[in-house]
Design a protein around this motif. Structure first.
Motif: not given
Length: 91
Positions: A7, A12, A43
């Motif tokens: 991410a 996260y 993500s």
């Protein structure tokens, strides 16, 4: 089992808290050179497309927090094994 979380900007949280008992987990702020693992949490902003090789399947799209969306990828063989043990319930 190895789990990779990817991410941007470490976006996260609170996953480190929820996944704190996993022993084989890695955290990346971008898609690494070798992103593949049995389970990957990515993500949606990264547009990873990790199912293009047909070795993994995206099994879910989740909202972690407002405006933070994640994709869950699972190794195809692992997913088929899980489905065999947990068949979908008929509608």
């Amino acid at each position: 089992m190895l789990v990779k979380v990817m991410a941007q900007d470490g976006d996260y949280w609170p996953l480190p808290w929820y996944l704190r008992n996993l022993r084989q987990i890695g955290w990346w702020e971008q898609v690494p050179a070798d992103p593949y693992a049995p389970v990957m949490i990515v993500s949606a902003d990264l547009h990873a497309g990790l199912d293009e090789k047909k070795t993994h399947v995206m099994v879910g799209y989740f909202q972690l927090r407002p405006q933070v969306f994640l994709e869950l990828y699972v190794d195809l063989n692992l997913w088929q094994s899980w489905l065999a043990k947990h068949p979908p319930k008929p509608d």
